[in-house]
Write an enzyme that holds these catalytic residues in place. Sequence first.
Site, mmCIF file in Angstrom:
data_model
loop_
_atom_site.group_PDB
_atom_site.id
_atom_site.type_symbol
_atom_site.label_atom_id
_atom_site.label_comp_id
_atom_site.label_asym_id
_atom_site.label_seq_id
_atom_site.Cartn_x
_atom_site.Cartn_y
_atom_site.Cartn_z
ATOM 1 N N ASP A 134 -6.135 2.068 -3.446
ATOM 2 C CA ASP A 134 -7.347 1.807 -2.660
ATOM 3 C C ASP A 134 -7.737 3.013 -1.809
ATOM 4 O O ASP A 134 -8.862 3.093 -1.323
ATOM 5 C CB ASP A 134 -7.237 0.525 -1.828
ATOM 6 C CG ASP A 134 -6.148 0.556 -0.767
ATOM 7 O OD1 ASP A 134 -5.319 1.498 -0.768
ATOM 8 O OD2 ASP A 134 -6.104 -0.383 0.062
ATOM 9 N N SER A 178 0.825 -1.198 0.000
ATOM 10 C CA SER A 178 0.000 0.000 0.000
ATOM 11 C C SER A 178 0.867 1.259 0.000
ATOM 12 O O SER A 178 1.654 1.461 -0.912
ATOM 13 C CB SER A 178 -0.969 -0.044 1.189
ATOM 14 O OG SER A 178 -1.910 0.985 1.104
ATOM 15 N N ASP A 221 -3.265 6.456 -3.408
ATOM 16 C CA ASP A 221 -2.013 5.928 -2.869
ATOM 17 C C ASP A 221 -1.491 4.879 -3.852
ATOM 18 O O ASP A 221 -2.151 4.583 -4.853
ATOM 19 C CB ASP A 221 -2.223 5.393 -1.446
ATOM 20 C CG ASP A 221 -3.097 4.152 -1.394
ATOM 21 O OD1 ASP A 221 -3.891 3.939 -2.334
ATOM 22 O OD2 ASP A 221 -3.000 3.391 -0.408
ATOM 23 N N ASP A 234 -1.344 1.682 -4.272
ATOM 24 C CA ASP A 234 -2.147 0.545 -4.748
ATOM 25 C C ASP A 234 -3.580 0.961 -5.067
ATOM 26 O O ASP A 234 -4.432 0.125 -5.345
ATOM 27 C CB ASP A 234 -2.102 -0.634 -3.771
ATOM 28 C CG ASP A 234 -2.815 -0.358 -2.454
ATOM 29 O OD1 ASP A 234 -2.854 0.814 -2.032
ATOM 30 O OD2 ASP A 234 -3.335 -1.312 -1.845
#
Length: 573
Positions: A309, A149, A305, A307
């Site tokens: 999500d 992440s 961000d 990734d």
Amino acid sequence: MDTQLAFRVKHWLEQDPDPRTRQELQGLMDNGNEAELQQRFSGRLAFGTAGLRGVVEAGPMGMNRLVVQQTSAGLGAYLKQQVSDLDTRGVVIGYDGRHDSKQFSEDAAGVLSAMGIKVYLTSKVAPTPLVAFGVIHLDAAAGIVVTASHNPPQYNGYKVYWGNGAQIIPPHDSGIAACIEKVATESIKLLDLESASNKGKLVMLEDDFYQSYRQGIKAAAVLQNHTKPELVSLSYTAMHGVGAEMAETVLADAGVTQVYSVAAQREPDGDFPTVNFPNPEEKGAMDLVIAEAKKHGAMLACANDPDADRFAVAVRTLAGDYQMLTGDQVGVLFGHYLMSHAEKNQRLTCTTIVSSSLLSKVAASLDGTCLTTLTGFKWLTNVAMAEQTEDNQCLFAYEEALGYMVGSMVWDKDGLSALVAFAQLTAELASQGKTIWDRLEDIYREHGFHLNAQVSIALKPTTPNIGAYLRKNLPSVIAGKQVLSTDDISCGLRTFKDGNTQAIVLPASDVLIFKLEGGGRVIVRPSGTEPKIKCYYEVVASMGSDDSLESVQIRAQAEMDSFIAAHQASLPQ
């Protein structure tokens, strides 16, 4: 060197499939670096409800190929115990743009396919929400995303979804962890991708899978507000992550034509060269996207961000500067907007105990309901699924750490659908000659200006256990305000000022919530692993007719500062 340690290192080296990490460990052995080896072999990187996350390095405490293979074998063994139709359903695997992510995803695929489990592997990097979507879309038994992440570059992680498309919750986490412990003592078999494919155990998810997600966004009931999308202008950054291609595509599909991507941060790069810390909440992380917005005079500066999500946004002010909205402000704006447009049977919203209490007030005023769960999207989505009914479908969920679930195509936070929804909200307001600030002011005038803050307090090693101390000495006054009720989530009990009690239906957790006269609140979460506590504060200031957004914010901030100082002074040192 300690004989037992040397034996464990030698045994690990024999199993480690990666020449790079073998060399790293051998170097530590050759240099006699016992302290570092003790740390690397002090246990195992813990598998919990967020899966795994750690620094990429050799040994059982790091993220590396052997740890990923053992974790995958443990997950596969657990799925075989739990899922009767596993053979027909299989597991979806995707990965982000970090340096080791592709290799780790292929290791996971190789282990599961060798166990006879069908694997759907993304053919290229994928935003995390696409994997959560893929679990439902392909009716898979589970999903894996190799991602860290928004952690620093040296990290990677391994996140697991259950067959309902949501992140795992107990007892699955401890069940998987127990299976990992068992298989870690055994040798692990892998199939290479070609063999797995030839045996019918590997399906590569090509462009048609990515297009399915795109079409899902296009068709989502909550994203059908096409009021003047051409009025919105925004800059966008993927923050060296995997969001750009899909973000630009779904915005274009929604008719948002004025989109300016930050070229220097558009492509995946595991070194994250232009940000110290690839998290939109961190100081400086939004600098380039705000500069891009200024260059074009855009209304919004938006970020995902790495990734994709999470979603972050800075909004242009009257003075032409850009101000970041907090996660709570975005959450309340979304809640208000979505409930104002939703069908009568779609009135269920969810947030967490540490997020603003404002969403529950907005929901009540718009004939909706708001559930409050423990912190983390795993709780938000699993509780929402359990609580929704045909007459009251889940519409929206959020947590203050920039996570939003708009609709329920994806049962996790999704920064891409959030990006589209925020652009549509902004466009609708622009068509009425209004801004995001106008909408926030309307909400605050109706329900009060809610200000939230989070503070981590480092304690001396000699400080008594804060949780135990507070439970034994429950305060009746905090910062000069009466405590109206105390929630002790560890035993599921709410105690009122008059001594009456009622049960709280939440999983046990070491959290205390003090609700104060005047609408204030403080939440205390002791750390289980180090001498510190996290405190979450909320103050509510009424907004008079003479107040502007700026004046009420200054007043609330002054109140917050004295509140935090008084509360911290009352804690044992």
